[in-house]
Write a protein that holds these residues in place. Structure first.
Motif, PDB file in Angstrom:
ATOM      1  N   ARG A  11      64.222  28.991  15.590  1.00  0.00           N
ATOM      2  CA  ARG A  11      62.838  28.744  16.006  1.00  0.00           C
ATOM      3  C   ARG A  11      62.705  27.390  16.705  1.00  0.00           C
ATOM      4  N   TYR A  12      63.377  26.371  16.179  1.00  0.00           N
ATOM      5  CA  TYR A  12      63.190  25.012  16.672  1.00  0.00           C
ATOM      6  C   TYR A  12      64.325  24.543  17.585  1.00  0.00           C
ATOM      7  N   GLN A  13      65.188  25.439  18.029  1.00  0.00           N
ATOM      8  CA  GLN A  13      66.397  25.016  18.726  1.00  0.00           C
ATOM      9  C   GLN A  13      66.113  24.214  19.992  1.00  0.00           C
ATOM     10  N   ARG A  14      65.022  24.515  20.703  1.00  0.00           N
ATOM     11  CA  ARG A  14      64.766  23.800  21.947  1.00  0.00           C
ATOM     12  C   ARG A  14      64.388  22.335  21.699  1.00  0.00           C
ATOM     13  N   GLN A  15      63.677  22.068  20.594  1.00  0.00           N
ATOM     14  CA  GLN A  15      63.356  20.670  20.314  1.00  0.00           C
ATOM     15  C   GLN A  15      64.502  19.970  19.588  1.00  0.00           C
ATOM     16  N   ILE A  16      65.310  20.714  18.864  1.00  0.00           N
ATOM     17  CA  ILE A  16      66.496  20.133  18.239  1.00  0.00           C
ATOM     18  C   ILE A  16      67.447  19.593  19.316  1.00  0.00           C
ATOM     19  N   MET A  17      67.381  20.175  20.510  1.00  0.00           N
ATOM     20  CA  MET A  17      68.217  19.723  21.619  1.00  0.00           C
ATOM     21  C   MET A  17      67.830  18.335  22.124  1.00  0.00           C
ATOM     22  N   LEU A  18      66.643  17.858  21.777  1.00  0.00           N
ATOM     23  CA  LEU A  18      66.168  16.579  22.287  1.00  0.00           C
ATOM     24  C   LEU A  18      67.007  15.426  21.732  1.00  0.00           C
ATOM     25  N   PRO A  19      67.523  14.555  22.596  1.00  0.00           N
ATOM     26  CA  PRO A  19      68.219  13.362  22.102  1.00  0.00           C
ATOM     27  C   PRO A  19      67.264  12.509  21.262  1.00  0.00           C
ATOM     28  N   GLY A  20      67.702  12.120  20.096  1.00  0.00           N
ATOM     29  CA  GLY A  20      66.850  11.340  19.212  1.00  0.00           C
ATOM     30  C   GLY A  20      66.138  12.158  18.165  1.00  0.00           C
ATOM     31  N   LEU A  21      66.192  13.499  18.286  1.00  0.00           N
ATOM     32  CA  LEU A  21      65.588  14.349  17.246  1.00  0.00           C
ATOM     33  C   LEU A  21      66.685  15.088  16.494  1.00  0.00           C
ATOM     34  N   GLY A  22      67.271  16.109  17.097  1.00  0.00           N
ATOM     35  CA  GLY A  22      68.390  16.801  16.473  1.00  0.00           C
ATOM     36  C   GLY A  22      68.028  17.470  15.159  1.00  0.00           C
ATOM     37  N   GLU A  23      69.018  17.974  14.458  1.00  0.00           N
ATOM     38  CA  GLU A  23      68.770  18.653  13.184  1.00  0.00           C
ATOM     39  C   GLU A  23      68.264  17.684  12.120  1.00  0.00           C
ATOM     40  N   GLU A  24      68.724  16.434  12.165  1.00  0.00           N
ATOM     41  CA  GLU A  24      68.270  15.469  11.165  1.00  0.00           C
ATOM     42  C   GLU A  24      66.777  15.204  11.316  1.00  0.00           C
ATOM     43  N   GLY A  25      66.325  15.074  12.546  1.00  0.00           N
ATOM     44  CA  GLY A  25      64.900  14.891  12.772  1.00  0.00           C
ATOM     45  C   GLY A  25      64.102  16.106  12.356  1.00  0.00           C
ATOM     46  N   VAL A  46      45.656  19.378  16.642  1.00  0.00           N
ATOM     47  CA  VAL A  46      46.703  18.554  16.016  1.00  0.00           C
ATOM     48  C   VAL A  46      47.502  19.388  15.022  1.00  0.00           C
ATOM     49  N   ALA A  47      46.780  20.102  14.162  1.00  0.00           N
ATOM     50  CA  ALA A  47      47.447  20.925  13.147  1.00  0.00           C
ATOM     51  C   ALA A  47      48.318  21.999  13.785  1.00  0.00           C
ATOM     52  N   LEU A  48      47.839  22.581  14.873  1.00  0.00           N
ATOM     53  CA  LEU A  48      48.607  23.613  15.562  1.00  0.00           C
ATOM     54  C   LEU A  48      49.955  23.069  16.039  1.00  0.00           C
ATOM     55  N   TYR A  49      49.936  21.917  16.700  1.00  0.00           N
ATOM     56  CA  TYR A  49      51.186  21.394  17.258  1.00  0.00           C
ATOM     57  C   TYR A  49      52.111  20.836  16.181  1.00  0.00           C
ATOM     58  N   LEU A  50      51.568  20.390  15.074  1.00  0.00           N
ATOM     59  CA  LEU A  50      52.428  20.009  13.957  1.00  0.00           C
ATOM     60  C   LEU A  50      53.063  21.249  13.326  1.00  0.00           C
ATOM     61  N   ALA A  51      52.294  22.326  13.251  1.00  0.00           N
ATOM     62  CA  ALA A  51      52.817  23.561  12.663  1.00  0.00           C
ATOM     63  C   ALA A  51      53.937  24.146  13.515  1.00  0.00           C
ATOM     64  N   VAL A  52      53.741  24.216  14.821  1.00  0.00           N
ATOM     65  CA  VAL A  52      54.777  24.824  15.653  1.00  0.00           C
ATOM     66  C   VAL A  52      56.005  23.926  15.757  1.00  0.00           C
ATOM     67  N   ALA A  53      55.828  22.611  15.481  1.00  0.00           N
ATOM     68  CA  ALA A  53      56.968  21.693  15.488  1.00  0.00           C
ATOM     69  C   ALA A  53      57.788  21.788  14.212  1.00  0.00           C
ATOM     70  N   GLY A  54      57.223  22.400  13.163  1.00  0.00           N
ATOM     71  CA  GLY A  54      57.982  22.588  11.938  1.00  0.00           C
ATOM     72  C   GLY A  54      57.707  21.578  10.854  1.00  0.00           C
ATOM     73  N   ILE A  55      56.487  21.014  10.829  1.00  0.00           N
ATOM     74  CA  ILE A  55      56.123  20.140   9.714  1.00  0.00           C
ATOM     75  C   ILE A  55      56.228  20.946   8.422  1.00  0.00           C
ATOM     76  N   GLY A  56      56.620  20.293   7.343  1.00  0.00           N
ATOM     77  CA  GLY A  56      56.849  21.037   6.102  1.00  0.00           C
ATOM     78  C   GLY A  56      55.583  21.571   5.467  1.00  0.00           C
ATOM     79  N   LYS A  57      54.550  20.698   5.397  1.00  0.00           N
ATOM     80  CA  LYS A  57      53.298  21.110   4.769  1.00  0.00           C
ATOM     81  C   LYS A  57      52.131  20.445   5.484  1.00  0.00           C
ATOM     82  N   LEU A  58      51.060  21.197   5.642  1.00  0.00           N
ATOM     83  CA  LEU A  58      49.807  20.694   6.199  1.00  0.00           C
ATOM     84  C   LEU A  58      48.719  20.768   5.140  1.00  0.00           C
ATOM     85  N   ILE A  59      48.010  19.675   4.970  1.00  0.00           N
ATOM     86  CA  ILE A  59      46.801  19.671   4.137  1.00  0.00           C
ATOM     87  C   ILE A  59      45.623  19.540   5.099  1.00  0.00           C
TER      88      ILE A  59
END
Length: 271
Positions: A11-25, A46-59
């Protein structure tokens, strides 16, 4: 250490490709709980873009029901939900978009009674409230509990954005010691304006969590979106701020103590 599932990696492979983010990010995002207040045209996006980026939990925190005149900008909403609690619909929509994200919906406004519980339960807060009463409460609680806060607000075609880290940057009270009059119904709102600011606010949170890029620490970004004029300012960090001066001094003392301790260690080794 939180691990990514094969589905999440895909799901997140395209942003994982970003230098400085990767799997650790990406793992840092997954391990983060973000509090979003004022889940409307700004906070909902804001919540939408955090959700699609893979934030763990949203309150998600917002009182009140959806109005028909919200629908020009509140992209998580649907016409059939008018008259119902908007934060519940936001949770429902986001869960359909990304089922990997845990979402808690709280149909309340931010108050002195709930703000500490809300902030203590999060790693980072995003302030998208519609008035300065809620904004001040969140700012004070984030300073009190040493939690970073992304501050975003708009008025007509203008907007501002900054990232606040207690003890390191000016807090909201430093930036706006005198609170302006703010009538939630007193200005026009274009959905593309709130959406533009919201995507930048979500990006600030992602950068702060992952270490990607350079967040707006100690900088206030102002935007005139009618003319596409952007400017960065260095806001005053008030040493006597009634909200953040105490924690700032504590962190300065801690740094001085650490430096002195290291110097003593070096001197003892040299002698």
């Amino acid at each position: 250490m939180i691990e990514l599932t094969p589905a999440e990696i895909e799901r997140y492979q395209r942003q994982i490709m970003l230098p400085g983010l990767g799997e650790e990010g990406q793992k840092k995002l997954k391990s983060t709980t973000a509090l979003v207040t004022g889940v409307g045209g700004l906070g909902g996006t804001v919540a939408l873009y955090l959700a699609v980026a893979g934030i763990g939990k949203l309150i998600l925190v917002r009182g009140g029901d959806l109005r028909l005149d919200d629908l020009n900008r509140q992209i998580l909403m649907t016409n059939d939900w008018v008259g119902k609690p908007r934060v519940i619909k936001a949770k429902e929509t986001l869960e359909k978009i990304n089922p990997h994200v845990e979402i808690e919906a709280i149909p309340e406004f931010v108050t002195p009674d709930n703000v500490d519980i809300l902030v203590r339960g999060a790693d980072i807060a995003l302030d998208c409230a519609f008035n300065f009463e809620e904004r001040n409460l969140l700012n004070e609680a984030c300073v009190r509990w040493d939690k970073p806060m992304v501050e975003a607000a708009m008025n007509d075609m203008e907007a501002y954005l900054t990232t606040i880290v207690p003890g390191k940057t000016p807090c909201l009270s430093c930036i706006f010691p005198e609170k302006p009059e703010w009538d939630r119904w007193g200005f026009g709102v274009l959905g593309a304006v709130s959406g533009t600011l919201a995507t930048l606010a979500a990006l600030e949170a992602i950068k702060l969590v992952t270490g990607l890029g350079q967040p707006l620490l100690g900088r206030l970004l102002t935007m005139d979106l009618g003319n596409l004029h952007f400017a960065k300012h260095r806001p005053y960090h008030d040493p006597d701020c009634p909200v953040c001066s105490k924690i700032s001094q504590q962190k300065i003392n801690q740094t001085l103590n650490l430096v002195n301790s290291e110097q003593l260690t070096v001197n003892s080794v040299l002698s």
